[in-house]
Design an enzyme around this catalytic site. Structure first.
Site, PDB file in Angstrom:
ATOM      1  N   PRO A 193       0.818  -1.223   0.000  1.00 28.52           N
ATOM      2  CA  PRO A 193       0.000   0.000   0.000  1.00 28.52           C
ATOM      3  C   PRO A 193       0.852   1.274   0.000  1.00 28.52           C
ATOM      4  CG  PRO A 193      -0.756  -1.532   1.683  1.00 28.52           C
ATOM      5  CD  PRO A 193       0.564  -2.046   1.192  1.00 28.52           C
TER       6      PRO A 193
ATOM      7  N   GLU B  75       2.467  -7.593   8.456  1.00 29.36           N
ATOM      8  CA  GLU B  75       2.528  -6.117   8.365  1.00 29.36           C
ATOM      9  C   GLU B  75       3.561  -5.692   7.327  1.00 29.36           C
ATOM     10  OE1 GLU B  75      -0.313  -6.597  10.620  1.00 29.36           O
ATOM     11  OE2 GLU B  75       0.187  -4.534  10.094  1.00 29.36           O
TER      12      GLU B  75
ATOM     13  N   ARG C 249      -0.651  -8.532 -21.241  1.00 30.36           N
ATOM     14  CA  ARG C 249      -1.373  -8.071 -22.435  1.00 30.36           C
ATOM     15  C   ARG C 249      -0.466  -7.327 -23.401  1.00 30.36           C
ATOM     16  NH1 ARG C 249      -4.942  -4.873 -22.249  1.00 30.36           N
ATOM     17  NH2 ARG C 249      -6.713  -5.948 -23.159  1.00 30.36           N
TER      18      ARG C 249
ATOM     19  N   ASP D 126      -6.963  -0.604 -26.383  1.00 32.79           N
ATOM     20  CA  ASP D 126      -7.944  -0.684 -25.296  1.00 32.79           C
ATOM     21  C   ASP D 126      -7.908   0.604 -24.474  1.00 32.79           C
ATOM     22  OD1 ASP D 126      -6.197  -2.853 -22.923  1.00 32.79           O
ATOM     23  OD2 ASP D 126      -5.832  -0.820 -23.597  1.00 32.79           O
TER      24      ASP D 126
HETATM   25  N1  LIG Z   1      -2.615  -1.851  -2.399  1.00 34.33           N
HETATM   26  C1  LIG Z   1      -1.750  -2.833  -2.644  1.00 34.33           C
HETATM   27  O1  LIG Z   1      -1.147  -2.928  -3.729  1.00 34.33           O
HETATM   28  C2  LIG Z   1      -1.486  -3.842  -1.561  1.00 34.33           C
HETATM   29  C3  LIG Z   1      -0.351  -4.628  -1.576  1.00 34.33           C
HETATM   30  C4  LIG Z   1      -0.128  -5.546  -0.539  1.00 34.33           C
HETATM   31  C5  LIG Z   1      -1.070  -5.637   0.468  1.00 34.33           C
HETATM   32  N2  LIG Z   1      -0.927  -6.488   1.523  1.00 34.33           N
HETATM   33  C6  LIG Z   1       0.369  -7.035   1.897  1.00 34.33           C
HETATM   34  C7  LIG Z   1       1.152  -5.955   2.602  1.00 34.33           C
HETATM   35  C8  LIG Z   1       0.590  -5.305   3.694  1.00 34.33           C
HETATM   36  C9  LIG Z   1       1.333  -4.298   4.329  1.00 34.33           C
HETATM   37  C10 LIG Z   1       2.597  -3.952   3.864  1.00 34.33           C
HETATM   38  C11 LIG Z   1       3.122  -4.606   2.747  1.00 34.33           C
HETATM   39  C12 LIG Z   1       2.393  -5.613   2.119  1.00 34.33           C
HETATM   40  N3  LIG Z   1      -2.186  -4.875   0.453  1.00 34.33           N
HETATM   41  C13 LIG Z   1      -2.381  -3.980  -0.543  1.00 34.33           C
END
Ligand SMILES: NC(=O)c1ccc(NCc2ccccc2)nc1
Length: 250
Positions: free
Chosen positions: A93, A120, A158, A173
């Site tokens: 994230p 985490e 793709r 696309d």
């Molecule tokens: N929004 C995304 O791309 C994404 C990627 C992984 C994930 N969860 C695994 C994770 C949690 C916390 C820290 C690092 C990785 N959630 C969302």
């Protein structure tokens, strides 16, 4: 293109390996996909892959040693003779937003390592030492990076030459021209009392092309005006957009 994924749940990747365009790309050798599981690099009886966070607090962090060894194995698995060291992409994230342009760029790499985190996340020192790029598929937290990794693989496949049959084209696309896609219709001509737009039945290909472009512009303007900011529109797009703005008095 060779991809290896570091993941605690390798079997999840059957979802893209066994189906659709990604499955066909694998069968046809356009792409190779292998998984490396940090659990295979543990040495304790319980095969521990998580560890407690320094500083306390909820949740766990991926254990450093198994992950570091898994990353080394994953890089080695896709390294090509005399090629650059494979790029390591971490799905999180906290990453840069993944988008069309990023998918196109990644599709041009000869080898990629995707790191799918759980818990985490991973130790910051591993991130600094081993990860070239952090990518996010959206502003939300998933239980693991595996689904994000599969989204990235699906989006970039793709653009591999030969991945899409002649009937499809990634070049046309939506998002290829930076706009949202136009509406699509197929048989029957009347469905639930609603007719297909007459222009699409006219056989006038130029008229259809302009109508579709106008629809894409109208949709982009109303749903994702942010995509139009700072964009250089073609003269035709400018003209169509001006007409739309006039018609809709916005
Ligand atoms: N929004 C995304 O791309 C994404 C990627 C992984 C994930 N969860 C695994 C994770 C949690 C916390 C820290 C690092 C990785 N959630 C969302």
């Amino acid at each position: 293109m060779r991809i290896s994924v570091v993941t605690l749940f390798p079997e999840m990747f059957d979802a893209i390996a066994d189906h659709g365009i990604t499955g066909r790309a694998l069968n046809e050798g356009l792409l190779s996909l292998e998984t490396v599981n940090p659990r295979d690099f543990t040495e304790d009886r319980h095969r521990t892959v998580d560890d407690r966070p320094y500083g306390g607090g909820p949740g766990m962090v991926m254990k450093v040693a198994p992950l570091a060894q898994a990353l080394t194995a994953a890089r080695r698995a896709v390294a090509g003779q005399g090629e650059a060291v494979p790029r390591v992409v971490y799905l999180s994230p906290q990453g840069k937003p993944f988008n069309h342009d990023r998918a196109v760029a990644l599709s041009r790499e000869s080898a990629l390592v995707l790191l799918a985190g759980r818990y985490e996340g991973i130790d910051e020192r591993l991130l600094e030492q081993e990860v070239d790029e952090e990518l996010s598929i959206g502003d939300y937290v998933l239980s693991g990076g595996e689904l994000a990794a599969m989204v990235v693989v699906d989006a970039l496949v793709r653009f591999l030459p030969g991945a899409l049959g002649h009937e499809q084209s990634a070049a046309e696309d939506s998002f290829a021209n930076g706009l949202l896609d136009c509406p699509h219709y197929t048989r029957p001509e009347v469905f639930a009392g609603h007719r297909v737009p007459e222009v699409l039945l006219s056989g006038d290909h130029e008229r259809v092309r302009r109508w579709r472009l106008a629809q894409s512009l109208a949709r982009t303007l109303s749903r994702r005006p942010d995509l139009l900011e700072g964009r250089q529109l073609s003269d035709e797009q400018e003209q169509l957009l001006a007409e739309l703005v006039r018609e809709r008095d916005i």
